[in-house]
Design a protein around this motif. Structure first.
Motif, PDB file in Angstrom:
ATOM      1  N   HIS A 190       0.858  -1.185   0.000  1.00  0.00           N
ATOM      2  CA  HIS A 190       0.000   0.000   0.000  1.00  0.00           C
ATOM      3  C   HIS A 190       0.897   1.239   0.000  1.00  0.00           C
ATOM      4  O   HIS A 190       2.116   1.132   0.166  1.00  0.00           O
ATOM      5  CB  HIS A 190      -0.947  -0.005   1.208  1.00  0.00           C
ATOM      6  CG  HIS A 190      -0.283   0.144   2.535  1.00  0.00           C
ATOM      7  ND1 HIS A 190       0.002   1.366   3.092  1.00  0.00           N
ATOM      8  CD2 HIS A 190       0.165  -0.777   3.430  1.00  0.00           C
ATOM      9  CE1 HIS A 190       0.584   1.192   4.279  1.00  0.00           C
ATOM     10  NE2 HIS A 190       0.691  -0.098   4.509  1.00  0.00           N
TER      11      HIS A 190
ATOM     12  N   SER B  96       1.847   5.674   5.005  1.00  0.00           N
ATOM     13  CA  SER B  96       2.938   5.533   5.962  1.00  0.00           C
ATOM     14  C   SER B  96       2.562   4.514   7.026  1.00  0.00           C
ATOM     15  O   SER B  96       1.381   4.178   7.189  1.00  0.00           O
ATOM     16  CB  SER B  96       3.233   6.882   6.632  1.00  0.00           C
ATOM     17  OG  SER B  96       2.161   7.245   7.495  1.00  0.00           O
ATOM     18  N   GLU B  97       3.536   4.051   7.761  1.00  0.00           N
ATOM     19  CA  GLU B  97       3.284   3.051   8.792  1.00  0.00           C
ATOM     20  C   GLU B  97       2.558   3.637  10.000  1.00  0.00           C
ATOM     21  O   GLU B  97       2.089   2.896  10.863  1.00  0.00           O
ATOM     22  CB  GLU B  97       4.594   2.395   9.208  1.00  0.00           C
ATOM     23  CG  GLU B  97       5.213   1.572   8.080  1.00  0.00           C
ATOM     24  CD  GLU B  97       6.520   0.914   8.468  1.00  0.00           C
ATOM     25  OE1 GLU B  97       7.057   1.261   9.544  1.00  0.00           O
ATOM     26  OE2 GLU B  97       7.011   0.071   7.702  1.00  0.00           O
TER      27      GLU B  97
ATOM     28  N   HIS C 227      -0.091   5.578   9.556  1.00  0.00           N
ATOM     29  CA  HIS C 227      -1.465   5.814   9.096  1.00  0.00           C
ATOM     30  C   HIS C 227      -2.398   4.737   9.642  1.00  0.00           C
ATOM     31  O   HIS C 227      -2.028   3.567   9.732  1.00  0.00           O
ATOM     32  CB  HIS C 227      -1.506   5.816   7.571  1.00  0.00           C
ATOM     33  CG  HIS C 227      -2.757   6.408   6.994  1.00  0.00           C
ATOM     34  ND1 HIS C 227      -3.934   5.695   6.884  1.00  0.00           N
ATOM     35  CD2 HIS C 227      -3.019   7.651   6.513  1.00  0.00           C
ATOM     36  CE1 HIS C 227      -4.864   6.464   6.358  1.00  0.00           C
ATOM     37  NE2 HIS C 227      -4.348   7.655   6.120  1.00  0.00           N
TER      38      HIS C 227
ATOM     39  N   HIS D  20      -2.677   1.524   7.600  1.00  0.00           N
ATOM     40  CA  HIS D  20      -1.579   0.564   7.798  1.00  0.00           C
ATOM     41  C   HIS D  20      -1.817  -0.259   9.063  1.00  0.00           C
ATOM     42  O   HIS D  20      -1.609  -1.475   9.074  1.00  0.00           O
ATOM     43  CB  HIS D  20      -0.233   1.284   7.899  1.00  0.00           C
ATOM     44  CG  HIS D  20       0.908   0.360   8.202  1.00  0.00           C
ATOM     45  ND1 HIS D  20       1.568  -0.361   7.234  1.00  0.00           N
ATOM     46  CD2 HIS D  20       1.481  -0.004   9.383  1.00  0.00           C
ATOM     47  CE1 HIS D  20       2.500  -1.115   7.791  1.00  0.00           C
ATOM     48  NE2 HIS D  20       2.461  -0.909   9.096  1.00  0.00           N
ATOM     49  N   LYS D  21      -2.256   0.402  10.113  1.00  0.00           N
ATOM     50  CA  LYS D  21      -2.511  -0.304  11.371  1.00  0.00           C
ATOM     51  C   LYS D  21      -3.620  -1.348  11.193  1.00  0.00           C
ATOM     52  O   LYS D  21      -3.541  -2.451  11.753  1.00  0.00           O
ATOM     53  CB  LYS D  21      -2.895   0.698  12.460  1.00  0.00           C
ATOM     54  CG  LYS D  21      -1.774   1.689  12.807  1.00  0.00           C
ATOM     55  CD  LYS D  21      -2.258   2.741  13.796  1.00  0.00           C
ATOM     56  CE  LYS D  21      -1.168   3.780  14.062  1.00  0.00           C
ATOM     57  NZ  LYS D  21      -1.635   4.856  14.971  1.00  0.00           N
TER      58      LYS D  21
ATOM     59  N   ALA E  14      -2.224  -4.241   9.254  1.00  0.00           N
ATOM     60  CA  ALA E  14      -1.391  -5.052  10.146  1.00  0.00           C
ATOM     61  C   ALA E  14      -2.280  -5.939  11.014  1.00  0.00           C
ATOM     62  O   ALA E  14      -1.956  -7.112  11.279  1.00  0.00           O
ATOM     63  CB  ALA E  14      -0.513  -4.156  11.016  1.00  0.00           C
TER      64      ALA E  14
ATOM     65  N   ILE F 295       4.233  -6.951   4.742  1.00  0.00           N
ATOM     66  CA  ILE F 295       3.615  -5.695   4.336  1.00  0.00           C
ATOM     67  C   ILE F 295       4.675  -4.740   3.786  1.00  0.00           C
ATOM     68  O   ILE F 295       5.705  -4.519   4.422  1.00  0.00           O
ATOM     69  CB  ILE F 295       2.876  -5.026   5.508  1.00  0.00           C
ATOM     70  CG1 ILE F 295       1.760  -5.941   6.051  1.00  0.00           C
ATOM     71  CG2 ILE F 295       2.284  -3.686   5.062  1.00  0.00           C
ATOM     72  CD1 ILE F 295       1.002  -5.345   7.231  1.00  0.00           C
TER      73      ILE F 295
ATOM     74  N   ALA G 109       4.848  -0.944   2.905  1.00  0.00           N
ATOM     75  CA  ALA G 109       4.161   0.337   3.044  1.00  0.00           C
ATOM     76  C   ALA G 109       4.881   1.425   2.241  1.00  0.00           C
ATOM     77  O   ALA G 109       5.884   1.173   1.567  1.00  0.00           O
ATOM     78  CB  ALA G 109       4.102   0.722   4.518  1.00  0.00           C
ATOM     79  N   ASN G 110       4.334   2.643   2.312  1.00  0.00           N
ATOM     80  CA  ASN G 110       4.992   3.824   1.736  1.00  0.00           C
ATOM     81  C   ASN G 110       5.221   3.742   0.229  1.00  0.00           C
ATOM     82  O   ASN G 110       6.151   4.364  -0.300  1.00  0.00           O
ATOM     83  CB  ASN G 110       6.327   4.088   2.437  1.00  0.00           C
ATOM     84  CG  ASN G 110       6.159   4.404   3.908  1.00  0.00           C
ATOM     85  OD1 ASN G 110       5.501   5.381   4.265  1.00  0.00           O
ATOM     86  ND2 ASN G 110       6.719   3.561   4.764  1.00  0.00           N
TER      87      ASN G 110
ATOM     88  N   LYS H 171      -4.018  -2.468  -0.843  1.00  0.00           N
ATOM     89  CA  LYS H 171      -5.062  -1.536  -0.435  1.00  0.00           C
ATOM     90  C   LYS H 171      -4.970  -0.337  -1.361  1.00  0.00           C
ATOM     91  O   LYS H 171      -3.927   0.292  -1.495  1.00  0.00           O
ATOM     92  CB  LYS H 171      -4.843  -1.097   1.012  1.00  0.00           C
ATOM     93  CG  LYS H 171      -5.967  -0.242   1.609  1.00  0.00           C
ATOM     94  CD  LYS H 171      -6.082   1.178   1.064  1.00  0.00           C
ATOM     95  CE  LYS H 171      -4.819   1.991   1.206  1.00  0.00           C
ATOM     96  NZ  LYS H 171      -4.974   3.357   0.514  1.00  0.00           N
TER      97      LYS H 171
END
Length: 332
Positions: free
Chosen positions: A36, A39-40, A42, A45-46, A49, A67, A69-70, A92
């Motif tokens: 996605h 940022s981690e 965001h 992202h949570k 996770a 995962i 990210a970014n 995502k």
């Protein structure tokens, strides 16, 4: 995306994982890739996770995700194409990014499609959303669940937007979709399609005058450092969607598919609660950054300005039935 770009990104995946395609490692664990562009820090992202952790728990460690990210593996469009090829298993993306893959997704980007957040949730938790998700199975992917990405509003460097007249002459970043371009023009602005990761620099350098997004963009992406006027135009509620590689999905047993679906639904519920808290915290933090929030917006004037888009949808034989079903859930 050109084959050369796919090759480069797939090569990067190979270097990261030691294999060119998702595989079962020697321990019997099926390792997958989820990408996605947030940022981690965001909330999305949570929630992703949380999804991967629930999958791991339900499967007893049989299914596992890495995962990225970014935007590590490319823009939303690039990663969607990697999902189609099977180089990435899950991603995502905003529903808007899927328009160029299937016009059915343009429906979510119609401004003022949803009367309010309650209406939005009723639709997204209904079989209407499920029917839309399945439309792209033949294109190599399908929707597994959605995540709330808030109500989209206009924010600018230094110009409050209260009426369509205030939008005139403003260069606004929009997601690269025909629906977003038309919406911004009808609302009075000059749309500038641009990848999300480029927005901060574009605002900082004055390439654009503003953009449109939910409040978390001010803080998680630091847009509030340069954009100080946030106006509640409330023009769209566009979901983020978790899409899965169709080829990869078909390789799973019915039990594994059940684990994935259950974990996805649970992560959506988790995200709803997390999102509400994040919005509240983002507003407080953005105010500390010097952002001014404007609620005195003539929303009805903006709603009237985009009426031609609704009229066109009603003339579309594919979109009209879904549009009618969505409107029928306005009051429930």
């Amino acid at each position: 995306m050109h084959k050369g770009i796919i090759s480069v990104l797939s090569g990067a995946l190979f270097a990261l994982s030691g294999c060119s395609m998702p595989s079962e490692v020697s321990s019997g664990v099926t390792q997958m890739r989820l990408a996605h562009n947030m940022s981690e820090s965001h909330p999305v992202h949570k929630s992703l996770a949380y999804f991967t952790e629930r999958v791991r728990e339900k499967s007893g460690g049989e299914l596992s995700f890495q995962i990225y990210a970014n935007g590590q593996l490319g823009s939303e469009r690039e990663v969607i194409e990697l999902v189609q090829t099977g180089a990435v298993d899950v991603t995502k993306v905003s529903a808007t990014a899927l328009e160029s893959f299937s016009n059915i997704y343009s429906l979510f980007s119609i401004p003022y499609l949803f009367a309010n957040p309650d209406h939005y949730y009723r639709v997204m938790d209904s079989d209407i959303a499920t029917d839309i998700y399945q439309q792209t199975a033949d294109n190599g992917f399908f929707g597994l669940t959605y995540y709330d990405s808030g109500i989209r509003n206009v924010y600018t460097i230094d110009t409050p937007v209260r009426t369509p007249a205030d939008m005139r002459g403003l260069k606004l970043r929009v997601q690269p979709s025909q629906t977003a371009l038309e919406m911004t023009r009808l609302m009075g602005g000059a749309p500038t399609p641009m990848a999300y990761g480029e927005v901060y620099t574009a605002l900082q350098q004055g390439v654009i005058d503003g953009t449109e997004n939910n409040e978390t963009a001010l803080t998680s992406s630091n847009h509030g450092e340069v954009a100080k006027e946030y106006s509640y135009t409330a023009h769209a509620i566009v979901p983020d969607l978790l899409i899965f590689s169709q080829h990869r999905w078909e390789s799973f047993t019915p039990q594994q598919q059940t684990w994935l679906r259950e974990a996805a639904i649970e992560s959506t519920a988790f995200h709803k609660e997390l999102w509400a808290k994040e919005i509240e915290q983002a507003v407080t933090k953005a105010q500390e950054m010097g952002v001014n929030f404007h609620h005195d917006v003539d929303v009805e004037a903006f709603r009237e300005s985009v009426a031609p888009m609704h009229e066109r949808v009603m003339e579309n034989p594919v979109l009209a039935p879904l549009y009618k079903r969505i409107q029928e859930l306005t009051e429930s």
